[in-house]
Every structure is written in C-alpha cells, then in structure tokens.
Design a protein around this motif. Structure first.
Motif, PDB file in Angstrom:
ATOM      1  N   UNK A  96      -0.755  17.634  -5.922  1.00 26.81           N
ATOM      2  CA  UNK A  96      -1.861  17.167  -6.757  1.00 26.81           C
ATOM      3  C   UNK A  96      -3.189  17.818  -6.363  1.00 26.81           C
ATOM      4  N   UNK A  97      -3.102  18.875  -5.562  1.00 26.63           N
ATOM      5  CA  UNK A  97      -4.281  19.701  -5.304  1.00 26.63           C
ATOM      6  C   UNK A  97      -5.136  19.245  -4.149  1.00 26.63           C
ATOM      7  N   UNK A 123       0.855  -1.196   0.000  1.00 25.84           N
ATOM      8  CA  UNK A 123       0.000   0.000   0.000  1.00 25.84           C
ATOM      9  C   UNK A 123       0.891   1.245   0.000  1.00 25.84           C
ATOM     10  N   UNK A 124       0.688   2.089  -0.996  1.00 22.40           N
ATOM     11  CA  UNK A 124       1.430   3.353  -1.076  1.00 22.40           C
ATOM     12  C   UNK A 124       0.613   4.464  -0.431  1.00 22.40           C
ATOM     13  N   UNK A 125       1.200   5.151   0.537  1.00 19.98           N
ATOM     14  CA  UNK A 125       0.508   6.258   1.209  1.00 19.98           C
ATOM     15  C   UNK A 125       1.207   7.557   0.790  1.00 19.98           C
ATOM     16  N   UNK A 126       0.403   8.545   0.400  1.00 20.90           N
ATOM     17  CA  UNK A 126       0.964   9.792  -0.159  1.00 20.90           C
ATOM     18  C   UNK A 126       1.528  10.723   0.930  1.00 20.90           C
ATOM     19  N   UNK A 127       2.579  11.421   0.600  1.00 17.92           N
ATOM     20  CA  UNK A 127       3.123  12.432   1.536  1.00 17.92           C
ATOM     21  C   UNK A 127       2.272  13.702   1.463  1.00 17.92           C
ATOM     22  N   UNK A 128       2.422  14.546   2.490  1.00 15.74           N
ATOM     23  CA  UNK A 128       1.711  15.836   2.491  1.00 15.74           C
ATOM     24  C   UNK A 128       2.111  16.647   1.250  1.00 15.74           C
ATOM     25  N   UNK A 129       3.424  16.640   0.972  1.00 11.31           N
ATOM     26  CA  UNK A 129       3.927  17.460  -0.138  1.00 11.31           C
ATOM     27  C   UNK A 129       3.328  16.990  -1.464  1.00 11.31           C
ATOM     28  N   UNK A 130       3.252  15.674  -1.659  1.00 11.16           N
ATOM     29  CA  UNK A 130       2.698  15.173  -2.915  1.00 11.16           C
ATOM     30  C   UNK A 130       1.199  15.488  -3.007  1.00 11.16           C
ATOM     31  N   UNK A 131       0.500  15.374  -1.881  1.00 12.91           N
ATOM     32  CA  UNK A 131      -0.927  15.721  -1.894  1.00 12.91           C
ATOM     33  C   UNK A 131      -1.127  17.193  -2.252  1.00 12.91           C
ATOM     34  N   UNK A 132      -0.272  18.040  -1.720  1.00 16.86           N
ATOM     35  CA  UNK A 132      -0.375  19.471  -2.047  1.00 16.86           C
ATOM     36  C   UNK A 132      -0.189  19.678  -3.540  1.00 16.86           C
ATOM     37  N   UNK A 173      15.543  23.134  -8.895  1.00 19.01           N
ATOM     38  CA  UNK A 173      14.407  22.541  -8.176  1.00 19.01           C
ATOM     39  C   UNK A 173      13.100  23.122  -8.726  1.00 19.01           C
ATOM     40  N   UNK A 174      12.132  22.254  -8.945  1.00 22.02           N
ATOM     41  CA  UNK A 174      10.835  22.690  -9.496  1.00 22.02           C
ATOM     42  C   UNK A 174       9.697  22.299  -8.556  1.00 22.02           C
ATOM     43  N   UNK A 175       8.728  23.181  -8.420  1.00 24.91           N
ATOM     44  CA  UNK A 175       7.570  22.894  -7.560  1.00 24.91           C
ATOM     45  C   UNK A 175       6.315  23.374  -8.262  1.00 24.91           C
ATOM     46  N   UNK A 176       5.173  22.923  -7.729  1.00 22.62           N
ATOM     47  CA  UNK A 176       3.926  23.355  -8.331  1.00 22.62           C
ATOM     48  C   UNK A 176       3.377  24.528  -7.523  1.00 22.62           C
TER      49      UNK A 176
END
Ligand code: CTP
Length: 447
Positions: free
Chosen positions: A44-45, A33-42, A394-397
């Motif tokens: 992806x909106x 089971x892959x659980x998303x990090x806070x940063x990745x959730x941010x 470094x790139x961010x959304x």
C-alpha cells in the motif's frame, strides 16, 4: 458483547495511537486491533516503516488497550475480519474519512478525530531529513527524482554532472535547490549520494563520497571489476557509511517472494535458471560506447546474475559466454553467459538493439516457475507442474519504476545503522562484479 475493530501500522507507537485506541475501546466492550504486516505496508506504498511487525504488535499489546491483536495481511481482509469476529463497529482515524464507508454493509463505521501534531511520519522525520545529491543527470537520474517523492524522510537537494548546462536544466526541471559547480560542492551539502553517471566513472565518484563520510547508493554495475567493488566496500566499512548497489529488483516485494517460494522446494531441486533482459536503443547512447563501460552485459547483466546468484548460489565451477559483436559496433550487443555449477546451470541473456522475450524460467525436478517479461519488475509468476490442475498463480504490486524500493531500503539501512542487507550483501555485489568481469574474458565472439 459489542466488538470494535480498528487497524493501523503503529510504527513508533505514539500518543495519537494511544488516544485512538482508548476512544475506540470505549465504543464497545471488546477491542480488536489489526496490525499491518511489512509486506502489506509495502503493497500500500508505506515504505519507511521503522519497526518490525513483532515490535509493533508488542507495543499495541503493552498499551493494555487491545483485547485481541490480529495481523492484517492483504487488501480486503477487513471485510472478512468483521464477519469472522462478528464485529459491531469499525473505528479509524479521521485521516481516512470516507475511505471505509463501504464497510457500512457489514457493521457501523465511525471516524474518530485524529490527534493533532503527532504521527509516525513526523517521528521518523524528527531524526532529520536525509539530504541526497545526485551525480549524473541522465535518464535514470530523472526517474530517480520522480520515484524519491514516494519515499518519506528524504530530500533530493541537488545534482552535479560534468556538463553544467545539463545540471542547470536538471535542477530547473525538478526544482532542486543546488546546481553544483563541482562534485565536492555537492558532497559538502548532502548526507548521501546517488551515483547515476556512466559505468566507468562509478568507482571514482563513489570512492570520493565514501571517503568524505557520505552514504552511497550506486547504480549497477557498481564498478567494472571485483577488485574495485572490494575497494569501495573497504572504504565504506572504514568510514562507517552505507554503500549499496542499485539493483532495484533485489528490493522489490514480488521478487523477494519469488525467490523464497522457489527455494522452498515446491518445484523440487532447481536445475536451471534462464533469465533474459533486452532493450532496443536509439542513436548512440553511453551504453553503446566502449570507453563509457558499455555493452549489453555490463548494462543489463546484473539483473539475470542476481536471480542466478539468489537461486543457485555463489559456488559456480565455470563460465562460458558468447557475444555478438558486429564489426561496426564498439561493444557487444547481445550476450549469452552460462554460469555452470556442479549440479545446475544459470543462463543470463542480455541484448542492446537486439530484442528477445524478457522472461525468467526456473526449472526444477518437480515443476517450473515462469515469470513473464518484465520479470525484473516482478508483478506476477506462475508455478507449473506436469498436472496442470496443480498450477498456481501469484500476483504482487510493483509501483512505478521500482526505484522507490531500492531508495527506501537504502534509507532504512542508514537510519538503522545497518551496513549490509541480506537482499544484496557485500558478497552478493562482489559476486555479480566477478561474473561480469570474468564473462568478458571467456567470450566466444560472433560477428
Ligand atoms: N492516528 C490518530 N492520530 C494520530 C496518528 C494516528 O488518531 N496523530 C490513528 C490513525 O488515524 C489510525 C491509527 O492511529 O486510525 C493508526 O495509524 P497509523 O497509520 O499507524 O499512524 P500514523 O501516525 O498516522 O502513521 P503514518 O505517519 O506512518 O501515516
């Protein structure tokens, strides 16, 4: 062994999650089971996740259904995971139907029916929707309503402004329920208020709201003096409500990464922070009017001061400032404010009707960080060294106007009953107000 993999946020672990994991497990012999990090959730909106990564992982483990839990951190990771773990089946809920067909090149993709009537979003909203009213109907208020649509669990229900025609146009344009005739009427109908009125009125609007027990998100600058900010913070504490200054940059994912990266020592000791924010203006907007608390530094200075504060700290020894105040202008149109520390210097430059390169340079003893304009919407930065082979990018959304990050943070604080956030603490807001205020009395004027 047939390995199955599935991913999710698993916020407020519920029956739908449990049933999905049960069925996914039955598809093979071993479930990852892959659980998303806070940063990745941010990125992806998904901005309103309530629980921390560790809490969410613990819940998935406690279900007893996962043989292995991994962390999902970035877009495209699934392809790597599937190959690395030699996965035979990728399973996911039917809300994603078709979205992961591209993984068929690596394993079998199975969409499982979603359990009806339950979701993390519904559980978060079960605590009730947060009703927000807006004081002020100008440009930023309009952007705020559009951005609020990306934050779940909030409803913008109405607006108030001294000009009733503006209120009617505003509520019609955005289809809001309440065109308030007076501020009290708006306060009576909401849980929280967003203040987007001229700067000189922020304090009065905020104080009224706080004393009626309403949470306040106030546009920057929160007030024109440090004493007024302190008074508001006192009122917030006494009434047990959240008070947050709306400096959107403070809450954006890229900016937070930039700060922690710069502070990690990678460019050595930080000696200088040079930040510029300028804007061209049309006509005579409120920011060019003295009585409305205008001037380039009051309008834009909070952004460069935020980055100076985060990187060089609060203990400066002196402020020196130069402002351009032509005879025909009511307020300064360009400011260069130097915040001098015993071993470093921060330089904040702002302009209204004066244009310059809006970049940020953080100079250190081993290298420097360059953030191109608009650095306050941090999407990209570059770390540069003498030996250019060591340079890194470094790139961010940064989505939309960025107000969604500040609103999501505000809502999360209210839900968690957290009165302050490390991203912009009471002391941070006071410090910014102090420098804004002090810079005005240390100005050397050029015409
Ligand atoms: N899932 C499900 N049935 C539900 C809710 C979720 O089968 N009622 C599945 C999703 O399809 C996904 C996994 O559980 O495969 C993890 O989903 P997640 O996004 O964490 O949960 P949601 O409740 O959908 O979260 P949100 O409301 O925040 O989108």
């Amino acid at each position: 062994m047939r390995k199955v993999i599935t991913y999710g946020t698993y916020d407020l672990f519920h029956e739908g999650h449990r049933r999905l994991l049960e069925r996914a497990k039955k598809l093979g012999d071993y479930l990852i089971v892959g659980v998303t990090t806070e940063a990745y959730d941010e990125v992806r909106g998904k901005l309103n996740v309530r629980q921390s990564l560790m809490e969410r992982v613990a819940q998935v483990q406690a279900s007893g259904l996962a043989d292995e839990v991994i962390i999902e951190e970035y877009e495209g990771q699934k392809i790597n995971d599937i190959q690395k773990h030699n996965v035979a089946i990728f399973a996911i809920g039917s809300d994603w139907l078709g979205k992961f067909d591209y993984l068929n090149d690596y394993c079998e993709v199975i969409y499982l029916d979603r359990t009806k009537g339950v979701s993390s979003t519904e559980l978060r909203n079960a605590e009730g929707i947060l009703n927000i009213g807006i004081a002020g109907t100008g440009r930023i208020a309009k952007r705020f309503v559009s951005e609020a649509r990306f934050v779940s669990g909030v409803d913008i229900i109405g607006a108030y402004s001294r000009n009733s025609a503006n209120v009617n146009n505003f509520v019609n344009e955005f289809e809001l329920a309440l065109p308030a005739n007076n501020y009290n009427e708006l306060l009576d109908s909401v849980d929280a208020i967003y203040i987007a009125t001229p700067h000189n009125t922020h304090k009065d609007y905020a104080l009224k709201a706080l004393n009626r027990g309403k949470h306040v998100l106030c546009e920057k600058p929160m007030a024109l003096t440090e004493a007024c900010v302190a008074e508001l913070q006192c009122a917030a504490a006494n009434n047990n409500v959240v008070l947050l200054e709306g400096i959107k940059t403070a809450f954006s994912p890229g900016f937070n990464r930039l700060i922690t990266y710069a502070k990690s020592g990678v460019i050595g000791k930080i000696l200088a922070v040079d930040a510029t924010f300028t804007k061209l203006t049309d006509g005579k907007p409120r920011e060019l009017q003295k009585k409305q608390g205008g001037g380039s530094f009051f309008e834009l200075g909070s952004y460069p001061l935020l980055v100076i504060l985060k990187l060089l700290g609060k203990d400066y020894s002196k402020i020196s400032a130069v402002q351009y105040l032509p005879d025909n202008a009511e307020v300064e149109l360009y400011s260069r404010v130097e915040v001098l520390y015993p071993n470093a210097i921060g330089s904040a430059r702002t302009g209204l009707g004066v244009k310059s390169e809006g970049d940020l340079v953080i100079s250190g003893t081993k290298g420097y960080i360059y953030v191109p304009a608009p650095w306050w919407k941090t999407e990209y930065f570059e770390v540069r060294f003498e030996n250019s082979n060591e340079n890194r990018k470094f790139f961010y959304k940064f989505d939309g106007d960025g107000l969604r990050y500040e609103l999501a943070n505000f809502v999360n604080m209210i839900r968690a009953k957290k009165m302050q956030t490390y991203q912009l603490s009471f002391d941070d807001t006071k410090w910014i107000a102090r420098v804004l205020e002090q810079s005005q009395s240390h100005m050397h004027v050029i015409k």
